[in-house]
Motif scaffolding. Sequence first.
Motif, PDB file in Angstrom:
ATOM      1  N   ASN A   1       0.844  -1.190   0.000  1.00  0.00           N
ATOM      2  CA  ASN A   1       0.000   0.000   0.000  1.00  0.00           C
ATOM      3  C   ASN A   1       0.886   1.249   0.000  1.00  0.00           C
ATOM      4  O   ASN A   1       1.271   1.746   1.046  1.00  0.00           O
ATOM      5  N   ILE A   2       1.231   1.737  -1.173  1.00  0.00           N
ATOM      6  CA  ILE A   2       2.119   2.894  -1.252  1.00  0.00           C
ATOM      7  C   ILE A   2       1.356   4.201  -1.478  1.00  0.00           C
ATOM      8  O   ILE A   2       1.942   5.257  -1.551  1.00  0.00           O
ATOM      9  N   SER A   3       0.030   4.108  -1.552  1.00  0.00           N
ATOM     10  CA  SER A   3      -0.743   5.311  -1.845  1.00  0.00           C
ATOM     11  C   SER A   3      -0.759   6.287  -0.677  1.00  0.00           C
ATOM     12  O   SER A   3      -0.538   7.475  -0.849  1.00  0.00           O
ATOM     13  N   ARG A   4      -1.013   5.772   0.517  1.00  0.00           N
ATOM     14  CA  ARG A   4      -1.088   6.675   1.678  1.00  0.00           C
ATOM     15  C   ARG A   4      -0.843   5.875   2.946  1.00  0.00           C
ATOM     16  O   ARG A   4      -1.681   5.094   3.371  1.00  0.00           O
ATOM     17  N   VAL A   5       0.300   6.076   3.549  1.00  0.00           N
ATOM     18  CA  VAL A   5       0.645   5.419   4.802  1.00  0.00           C
ATOM     19  C   VAL A   5       0.760   6.497   5.865  1.00  0.00           C
ATOM     20  O   VAL A   5       1.443   7.498   5.673  1.00  0.00           O
ATOM     21  N   VAL A   6       0.066   6.306   6.989  1.00  0.00           N
ATOM     22  CA  VAL A   6       0.127   7.291   8.073  1.00  0.00           C
ATOM     23  C   VAL A   6       0.534   6.659   9.403  1.00  0.00           C
ATOM     24  O   VAL A   6       0.707   7.353  10.390  1.00  0.00           O
ATOM     25  N   GLY A   7       0.674   5.337   9.423  1.00  0.00           N
ATOM     26  CA  GLY A   7       1.059   4.688  10.661  1.00  0.00           C
ATOM     27  C   GLY A   7       1.559   3.281  10.426  1.00  0.00           C
ATOM     28  O   GLY A   7       1.351   2.693   9.369  1.00  0.00           O
TER      29      GLY A   7
ATOM     30  N   SER B   1      12.246 -18.754  17.185  1.00  0.00           N
ATOM     31  CA  SER B   1      12.223 -17.672  16.207  1.00  0.00           C
ATOM     32  C   SER B   1      11.537 -16.461  16.819  1.00  0.00           C
ATOM     33  O   SER B   1      10.935 -16.547  17.880  1.00  0.00           O
ATOM     34  N   LEU B   2      11.643 -15.358  16.121  1.00  0.00           N
ATOM     35  CA  LEU B   2      10.972 -14.127  16.516  1.00  0.00           C
ATOM     36  C   LEU B   2      10.146 -13.681  15.321  1.00  0.00           C
ATOM     37  O   LEU B   2      10.662 -13.565  14.203  1.00  0.00           O
ATOM     38  N   LYS B   3       8.858 -13.454  15.533  1.00  0.00           N
ATOM     39  CA  LYS B   3       7.966 -13.046  14.444  1.00  0.00           C
ATOM     40  C   LYS B   3       7.665 -11.564  14.575  1.00  0.00           C
ATOM     41  O   LYS B   3       7.335 -11.081  15.660  1.00  0.00           O
ATOM     42  N   LEU B   4       7.755 -10.863  13.465  1.00  0.00           N
ATOM     43  CA  LEU B   4       7.336  -9.475  13.375  1.00  0.00           C
ATOM     44  C   LEU B   4       6.110  -9.464  12.473  1.00  0.00           C
ATOM     45  O   LEU B   4       6.213  -9.617  11.257  1.00  0.00           O
ATOM     46  N   LYS B   5       4.941  -9.308  13.071  1.00  0.00           N
ATOM     47  CA  LYS B   5       3.708  -9.196  12.293  1.00  0.00           C
ATOM     48  C   LYS B   5       3.424  -7.714  12.175  1.00  0.00           C
ATOM     49  O   LYS B   5       3.309  -7.019  13.185  1.00  0.00           O
ATOM     50  N   TYR B   6       3.322  -7.222  10.952  1.00  0.00           N
ATOM     51  CA  TYR B   6       3.225  -5.786  10.773  1.00  0.00           C
ATOM     52  C   TYR B   6       2.169  -5.398   9.748  1.00  0.00           C
ATOM     53  O   TYR B   6       1.811  -6.169   8.865  1.00  0.00           O
ATOM     54  N   ARG B   7       1.686  -4.179   9.952  1.00  0.00           N
ATOM     55  CA  ARG B   7       0.780  -3.586   8.971  1.00  0.00           C
ATOM     56  C   ARG B   7       1.051  -2.087   8.956  1.00  0.00           C
ATOM     57  O   ARG B   7       1.372  -1.475   9.975  1.00  0.00           O
ATOM     58  N   MET B   8       0.943  -1.522   7.789  1.00  0.00           N
ATOM     59  CA  MET B   8       1.060  -0.082   7.613  1.00  0.00           C
ATOM     60  C   MET B   8      -0.297   0.403   7.133  1.00  0.00           C
ATOM     61  O   MET B   8      -0.905  -0.202   6.259  1.00  0.00           O
ATOM     62  N   PHE B   9      -0.778   1.470   7.723  1.00  0.00           N
ATOM     63  CA  PHE B   9      -2.138   1.921   7.436  1.00  0.00           C
ATOM     64  C   PHE B   9      -2.172   3.403   7.155  1.00  0.00           C
ATOM     65  O   PHE B   9      -1.222   4.104   7.370  1.00  0.00           O
TER      66      PHE B   9
ATOM     67  N   TRP C   1       3.620   6.989  10.849  1.00  0.00           N
ATOM     68  CA  TRP C   1       4.607   6.594   9.848  1.00  0.00           C
ATOM     69  C   TRP C   1       4.124   7.058   8.487  1.00  0.00           C
ATOM     70  O   TRP C   1       2.953   6.904   8.175  1.00  0.00           O
ATOM     71  N   TYR C   2       5.010   7.586   7.684  1.00  0.00           N
ATOM     72  CA  TYR C   2       4.598   8.158   6.391  1.00  0.00           C
ATOM     73  C   TYR C   2       5.397   7.598   5.234  1.00  0.00           C
ATOM     74  O   TYR C   2       5.628   8.278   4.242  1.00  0.00           O
ATOM     75  N   SER C   3       5.808   6.366   5.343  1.00  0.00           N
ATOM     76  CA  SER C   3       6.587   5.723   4.293  1.00  0.00           C
ATOM     77  C   SER C   3       6.098   4.282   4.142  1.00  0.00           C
ATOM     78  O   SER C   3       5.664   3.681   5.119  1.00  0.00           O
ATOM     79  N   PRO C   4       6.191   3.706   2.933  1.00  0.00           N
ATOM     80  CA  PRO C   4       5.756   2.321   2.740  1.00  0.00           C
ATOM     81  C   PRO C   4       6.790   1.298   3.212  1.00  0.00           C
ATOM     82  O   PRO C   4       6.646   0.117   2.957  1.00  0.00           O
ATOM     83  N   GLN C   5       7.851   1.756   3.883  1.00  0.00           N
ATOM     84  CA  GLN C   5       8.848   0.824   4.400  1.00  0.00           C
ATOM     85  C   GLN C   5       9.430   1.333   5.716  1.00  0.00           C
ATOM     86  O   GLN C   5       9.397   2.526   5.995  1.00  0.00           O
ATOM     87  N   ILE C   6       9.925   0.396   6.527  1.00  0.00           N
ATOM     88  CA  ILE C   6      10.567   0.737   7.793  1.00  0.00           C
ATOM     89  C   ILE C   6      11.755  -0.206   7.986  1.00  0.00           C
ATOM     90  O   ILE C   6      11.628  -1.423   7.824  1.00  0.00           O
ATOM     91  N   CYS C   7      12.915   0.367   8.292  1.00  0.00           N
ATOM     92  CA  CYS C   7      14.133  -0.418   8.506  1.00  0.00           C
ATOM     93  C   CYS C   7      14.210  -0.844   9.972  1.00  0.00           C
ATOM     94  O   CYS C   7      13.793  -0.112  10.862  1.00  0.00           O
TER      95      CYS C   7
END
Length: 125
Positions: A51-57, A117-125, A98-104
Motif C-alpha cells: 500500500n504505497i498510496s497513503r501510509v500514516v502509521g 524464532s521471533l515473528k514481526l507481524k506488521y501492517r502499515m495503514f 509513519w509516512y513511508s511504505p517501508q521501515i528499517c
Amino acid sequence: MSKKNIFFYLFLLALACSCLFLHSCKSEKVYKEYVISDLSSSVNDTLQTDNISRVVGVEILIIGELNGEAILEFENGSGRLGRMVLKGKVNQIYETEWYSPQICFNYTPISIVKGDSLKLKYRMF
C-alpha cells in the motif's frame, strides 16, 4: 398493536440491521509477517507494504521467546530509533505515526540467544 408499538419495533429492527451491517463491513486488520529464525545472529532488513498510496502509521507485533537478551530497533527515517530490549517470552507492540511504505529495523543479540524464532507481524495503514 398500536401504531406507536409498531413504529417502536420497526425502529429497533432497523437499528439492529444497521448494527449488523456496520459490523460486517468493518475492515479486518491484515498483517504481513517477517520471521527472524536465527536469533543468535544480527539482522538488518526492511519491512515493506504494498500500500504505497497513503501510509500514516505502522503497527508491529513482536512475538516469540528468547533464552537470552537482544535489542530490536526501528529507524524512523530521520535517524532516530525506536528501541526495545527483548528477553524471555516476547509479546510486544510497536506502533507509531509513519509516512513511508517501508521501515528499517536492526535485530542485535546482546547475550547468547537461543530460541525458536521471533515473528514481526506488521501492517502499515
